[in-house]
Design a protein around this motif. Structure first.
Motif, mmCIF file in Angstrom:
data_model
loop_
_atom_site.group_PDB
_atom_site.id
_atom_site.type_symbol
_atom_site.label_atom_id
_atom_site.label_comp_id
_atom_site.label_asym_id
_atom_site.label_seq_id
_atom_site.Cartn_x
_atom_site.Cartn_y
_atom_site.Cartn_z
ATOM 1 N N TYR A 145 0.837 -1.203 0.000
ATOM 2 C CA TYR A 145 0.000 0.000 0.000
ATOM 3 C C TYR A 145 0.875 1.258 0.000
ATOM 4 O O TYR A 145 0.649 2.186 -0.780
ATOM 5 C CB TYR A 145 -0.929 -0.009 1.222
ATOM 6 N N LEU A 146 1.890 1.303 0.868
ATOM 7 C CA LEU A 146 2.736 2.499 0.966
ATOM 8 C C LEU A 146 3.591 2.705 -0.282
ATOM 9 O O LEU A 146 3.795 3.841 -0.716
ATOM 10 C CB LEU A 146 3.617 2.430 2.219
ATOM 11 N N GLU A 147 4.090 1.620 -0.866
ATOM 12 C CA GLU A 147 4.851 1.745 -2.121
ATOM 13 C C GLU A 147 3.961 2.314 -3.217
ATOM 14 O O GLU A 147 4.392 3.185 -3.984
ATOM 15 C CB GLU A 147 5.389 0.387 -2.557
ATOM 16 N N HIS A 148 2.730 1.819 -3.270
ATOM 17 C CA HIS A 148 1.807 2.300 -4.298
ATOM 18 C C HIS A 148 1.425 3.760 -4.052
ATOM 19 O O HIS A 148 1.337 4.545 -5.000
ATOM 20 C CB HIS A 148 0.553 1.427 -4.345
ATOM 21 N N MET A 149 1.244 4.129 -2.805
ATOM 22 C CA MET A 149 0.911 5.517 -2.484
ATOM 23 C C MET A 149 2.051 6.443 -2.911
ATOM 24 O O MET A 149 1.815 7.504 -3.494
ATOM 25 C CB MET A 149 0.629 5.674 -0.990
ATOM 26 N N ALA A 150 3.291 6.037 -2.648
ATOM 27 C CA ALA A 150 4.447 6.853 -3.048
ATOM 28 C C ALA A 150 4.534 6.956 -4.565
ATOM 29 O O ALA A 150 4.757 8.045 -5.114
ATOM 30 C CB ALA A 150 5.733 6.257 -2.476
ATOM 31 N N PHE A 151 4.354 5.834 -5.273
ATOM 32 C CA PHE A 151 4.413 5.853 -6.736
ATOM 33 C C PHE A 151 3.328 6.763 -7.301
ATOM 34 O O PHE A 151 3.589 7.608 -8.171
ATOM 35 C CB PHE A 151 4.253 4.434 -7.298
ATOM 36 N N LYS A 176 7.655 9.457 -20.729
ATOM 37 C CA LYS A 176 8.413 8.784 -19.663
ATOM 38 C C LYS A 176 7.472 8.154 -18.646
ATOM 39 O O LYS A 176 7.720 7.040 -18.166
ATOM 40 C CB LYS A 176 9.347 9.773 -18.961
ATOM 41 N N MET A 177 6.384 8.845 -18.331
ATOM 42 C CA MET A 177 5.409 8.308 -17.377
ATOM 43 C C MET A 177 4.767 7.044 -17.951
ATOM 44 O O MET A 177 4.573 6.058 -17.235
ATOM 45 C CB MET A 177 4.346 9.360 -17.057
ATOM 46 N N TYR A 178 4.437 7.072 -19.222
ATOM 47 C CA TYR A 178 3.849 5.899 -19.873
ATOM 48 C C TYR A 178 4.818 4.722 -19.823
ATOM 49 O O TYR A 178 4.438 3.602 -19.498
ATOM 50 C CB TYR A 178 3.466 6.218 -21.320
ATOM 51 N N ALA A 179 6.082 4.994 -20.113
ATOM 52 C CA ALA A 179 7.083 3.932 -20.101
ATOM 53 C C ALA A 179 7.212 3.309 -18.708
ATOM 54 O O ALA A 179 7.414 2.092 -18.586
ATOM 55 C CB ALA A 179 8.433 4.469 -20.568
ATOM 56 N N ARG A 180 7.076 4.126 -17.658
ATOM 57 C CA ARG A 180 7.180 3.609 -16.284
ATOM 58 C C ARG A 180 5.958 2.786 -15.898
ATOM 59 O O ARG A 180 6.056 1.913 -15.035
ATOM 60 C CB ARG A 180 7.332 4.755 -15.288
ATOM 61 N N THR A 181 4.810 3.066 -16.480
ATOM 62 C CA THR A 181 3.595 2.393 -16.048
ATOM 63 C C THR A 181 3.114 1.294 -16.988
ATOM 64 O O THR A 181 2.326 0.454 -16.594
ATOM 65 C CB THR A 181 2.433 3.397 -15.870
ATOM 66 N N HIS A 182 3.591 1.293 -18.218
ATOM 67 C CA HIS A 182 3.143 0.304 -19.197
ATOM 68 C C HIS A 182 3.500 -1.110 -18.736
ATOM 69 O O HIS A 182 4.642 -1.393 -18.387
ATOM 70 C CB HIS A 182 3.778 0.597 -20.562
ATOM 71 N N ASN A 183 2.516 -1.968 -18.715
ATOM 72 C CA ASN A 183 2.693 -3.374 -18.335
ATOM 73 C C ASN A 183 3.079 -3.594 -16.870
ATOM 74 O O ASN A 183 3.595 -4.653 -16.529
ATOM 75 C CB ASN A 183 3.709 -4.079 -19.234
ATOM 76 N N ARG A 184 2.826 -2.619 -15.996
ATOM 77 C CA ARG A 184 3.098 -2.838 -14.573
ATOM 78 C C ARG A 184 2.207 -3.954 -14.064
ATOM 79 O O ARG A 184 1.052 -4.034 -14.380
ATOM 80 C CB ARG A 184 2.789 -1.565 -13.773
ATOM 81 N N GLY A 185 2.796 -4.820 -13.257
ATOM 82 C CA GLY A 185 2.034 -5.872 -12.630
ATOM 83 C C GLY A 185 1.745 -7.068 -13.518
ATOM 84 O O GLY A 185 1.073 -7.999 -13.096
ATOM 85 N N ASP A 200 4.291 14.537 -11.316
ATOM 86 C CA ASP A 200 4.734 14.608 -12.719
ATOM 87 C C ASP A 200 3.624 15.133 -13.624
ATOM 88 O O ASP A 200 3.876 15.901 -14.558
ATOM 89 C CB ASP A 200 5.199 13.241 -13.213
ATOM 90 N N LEU A 201 2.387 14.709 -13.358
ATOM 91 C CA LEU A 201 1.256 15.202 -14.149
ATOM 92 C C LEU A 201 1.068 16.703 -13.979
ATOM 93 O O LEU A 201 0.795 17.419 -14.951
ATOM 94 C CB LEU A 201 -0.034 14.477 -13.765
ATOM 95 N N PHE A 202 1.204 17.180 -12.750
ATOM 96 C CA PHE A 202 1.083 18.622 -12.504
ATOM 97 C C PHE A 202 2.161 19.402 -13.247
ATOM 98 O O PHE A 202 1.886 20.451 -13.837
ATOM 99 C CB PHE A 202 1.155 18.936 -11.007
ATOM 100 N N ILE A 203 3.384 18.895 -13.238
ATOM 101 C CA ILE A 203 4.479 19.569 -13.945
ATOM 102 C C ILE A 203 4.211 19.587 -15.449
ATOM 103 O O ILE A 203 4.376 20.621 -16.110
ATOM 104 C CB ILE A 203 5.828 18.899 -13.623
ATOM 105 N N ALA A 204 3.782 18.448 -15.998
ATOM 106 C CA ALA A 204 3.480 18.378 -17.433
ATOM 107 C C ALA A 204 2.335 19.322 -17.787
ATOM 108 O O ALA A 204 2.388 20.024 -18.810
ATOM 109 C CB ALA A 204 3.135 16.944 -17.845
ATOM 110 N N ALA A 205 1.305 19.367 -16.943
ATOM 111 C CA ALA A 205 0.163 20.252 -17.205
ATOM 112 C C ALA A 205 0.588 21.716 -17.158
ATOM 113 O O ALA A 205 0.163 22.520 -17.998
ATOM 114 C CB ALA A 205 -0.950 19.991 -16.193
#
Length: 69
Positions: free
Chosen positions: A17-23, A58-67, A30-35
């Motif tokens: 839970y905490l790892e996911h909250m941090a991620f 970069k965000m897509y690359a980090r999240t694509h196929n997670r899990g 990152d979304l706020f900075i991009a916006a």
């Protein structure tokens, strides 16, 4: 009910839970900075020409196929 709300999804991407909250918190930042970069670019096209799209790629690359094993 507790597990379904707080634990099922983080476990599905191999995180606590905490790892996911941090991620998710970093992802939100990152979304706020991009916006913000996109907003400035909308007003001043000479600024941040590729910042938003580069950050999102970069965000897509980090999240694509997670899990997925």
């Amino acid at each position: 009910m507790f597990a379904r709300i707080f634990l099922d999804h983080p476990q599905s991407v191999d995180e606590s839970y905490l790892e996911h909250m941090a991620f998710a918190g970093r992802f939100s930042g990152d979304l706020f900075i991009a916006a913000f970069a996109a907003l400035v670019h909308a007003v001043l096209p000479c600024c941040f020409k590729t910042t938003a799209s580069r950050r999102i790629a970069k965000m897509y690359a980090r999240t694509h196929n997670r899990g997925q094993a």
